[in-house]
Design an enzyme around this catalytic site. Sequence first.
Site, short mmCIF file in Angstrom:
data_model
loop_
_atom_site.label_atom_id
_atom_site.label_comp_id
_atom_site.label_asym_id
_atom_site.label_seq_id
_atom_site.Cartn_x
_atom_site.Cartn_y
_atom_site.Cartn_z
N LYS A 50 19.63 3.82 -3.19
CA LYS A 50 19.58 3.65 -1.74
C LYS A 50 19.29 2.18 -1.39
O LYS A 50 18.86 1.40 -2.25
CB LYS A 50 18.50 4.57 -1.14
CG LYS A 50 17.09 4.29 -1.68
CD LYS A 50 16.13 5.44 -1.34
CE LYS A 50 14.73 5.15 -1.86
NZ LYS A 50 13.82 6.29 -1.67
N ARG A 149 7.23 14.62 5.35
CA ARG A 149 8.25 13.64 5.70
C ARG A 149 9.60 14.30 5.84
O ARG A 149 10.16 14.37 6.92
CB ARG A 149 8.28 12.53 4.64
CG ARG A 149 9.17 11.36 5.00
CD ARG A 149 9.16 10.25 3.96
NE ARG A 149 9.90 10.58 2.76
CZ ARG A 149 10.23 9.70 1.82
NH1 ARG A 149 9.85 8.43 1.95
NH2 ARG A 149 10.91 10.07 0.75
N TYR A 271 4.41 -24.80 10.71
CA TYR A 271 4.12 -24.27 12.04
C TYR A 271 2.62 -24.12 12.25
O TYR A 271 1.90 -23.62 11.38
CB TYR A 271 4.78 -22.90 12.22
CG TYR A 271 6.26 -22.97 12.56
CD1 TYR A 271 6.70 -23.57 13.73
CD2 TYR A 271 7.21 -22.42 11.70
CE1 TYR A 271 8.06 -23.63 14.04
CE2 TYR A 271 8.56 -22.47 12.00
CZ TYR A 271 8.98 -23.08 13.18
OH TYR A 271 10.31 -23.13 13.48
N MET A 319 11.34 -19.35 8.69
CA MET A 319 12.46 -18.42 8.53
C MET A 319 13.35 -18.81 7.34
O MET A 319 13.72 -17.98 6.53
CB MET A 319 13.32 -18.40 9.80
CG MET A 319 14.45 -17.40 9.76
SD MET A 319 15.57 -17.54 11.16
CE MET A 319 14.53 -16.99 12.51
C1 LIG Z 1 13.17 6.52 -2.92
C2 LIG Z 1 13.11 7.87 -3.49
C3 LIG Z 1 13.04 8.06 -4.87
C4 LIG Z 1 12.85 6.92 -5.85
O1 LIG Z 1 11.50 6.51 -5.81
P1 LIG Z 1 10.92 5.36 -6.79
O2 LIG Z 1 9.48 5.36 -6.48
O3 LIG Z 1 11.61 4.11 -6.39
O4 LIG Z 1 11.24 5.75 -8.17
C5 LIG Z 1 13.12 9.35 -5.36
N1 LIG Z 1 13.20 10.40 -4.52
C6 LIG Z 1 13.24 10.26 -3.17
C7 LIG Z 1 13.34 11.46 -2.31
C8 LIG Z 1 13.18 9.00 -2.61
O5 LIG Z 1 13.18 8.87 -1.28
#
Ligand SMILES: *Cc1c(COP(=O)(O)O)cnc(C)c1O
Length: 376
Positions: A50, A149, A271, A319
């Site tokens: 992802k 969640r 800054y 930035m």
């Molecule tokens: C992001 C995610 C993972 C991977 O988690 P890591 O801690 O990066 O290994 C696995 N399962 C779900 C549902 C996630 O959202």
Amino acid sequence: MNNVVLAMPREADFTQGASGILTIDLGALQRNYRRLSKAASPAKASAVVKADGYGLGATTVSRALYAEGCRQFFIAHFSEALLLRPDLPADAQIFVLSGLLPGTEIACATNNIIPVLNSIDQLRCWSNTARAMKHTLPAALQFDTGMSRLGVPPEERAAVAAALKNSSYVNIMFLMSHLAAADDPGSDQNISQLAEMTRAANEFPGIDLCFANSGGLFLGADYHGVLVRPGIALYGGQPAAEMKEPMEPVISLDVAVIQTRTVHAGARIGYSGTHIAEKEMRLATLAAGYADGLPRSLSNRGAVYYRGVRLPIVGRVSMDSMTVDMSALPKGTLALGSHVEVIGRNQTLEDVARDAGTISYEILTSLGQRYTRRYR
Ligand SMILES: *Cc1c(COP(=O)(O)O)cnc(C)c1O
């Protein structure tokens, strides 16, 4: 008439003019996958890719892992799955963690994308789609085991079980859940989520489990099921605070010096002048800032390295740039175009995250598109 020929270097050095060089070691990625696969065996290891493969390029990362035998890929959103789908062979399974959004059902089914169903409504919707298409459709089914969640809440499980009995159109490939505190092996939340997952599994007999993320993988076989879902550990982040043998680093980051100067005692740096030189200092301004994934929280805290010498960040991170104190180096060492190490031999991804008051995940996924990327 004169022909004007622009002078081009015969062998263009592609690092020339780069504000920074992000080196991504695909061999290290593959070795991390092999190590995780071995630790998970006999369960299989998928890959969580992802957020553009945690910022490193979902397509490149996924193809490298496919070559290592990985066949299950998890992304967060449907839009990411659509982008990745044409880049992977048909036998690669792509799962959408965020669920089934209304209006995406047909595109999901026709593009060979597999939703993670997070509610009874999503199950009904997927089942209706399958019925309309006159063939069964695959899905994963996620439960909320204590993170509040995503996933089917406990009180909805009975209805889901009943719906599955009546509908032969959805083929549940495995039951899923996500751990909230897997990076802390001592957390009792792991134990209570495992207990809840076991209860859920008993209500859906005969269906495989997919439970552990990177941290969960190292909690032991109870957490593995048939498929584990590591993300961060693949990319060289540490899945738990105390790792006897850390994962192999996958990235290194070097950034360019864009100006050097000597300032006198009393000079204000950056800054709001948050750093005032106490004595004469030699400074280097670097071509990376918070828009390049080096958070503003590194202001007056973090450092970069040059040949093992620590060069502290002075003043605020801007930035597009930040300034470091290079007084510890012999005069003339760094000049316009020199590169210094932000992540590498002297300073790990985790070190930078700690200095910034965040986690490796956030640093990785924020690195952005301005660095020249070099895949090895
Ligand atoms: C992001 C995610 C993972 C991977 O988690 P890591 O801690 O990066 O290994 C696995 N399962 C779900 C549902 C996630 O959202």
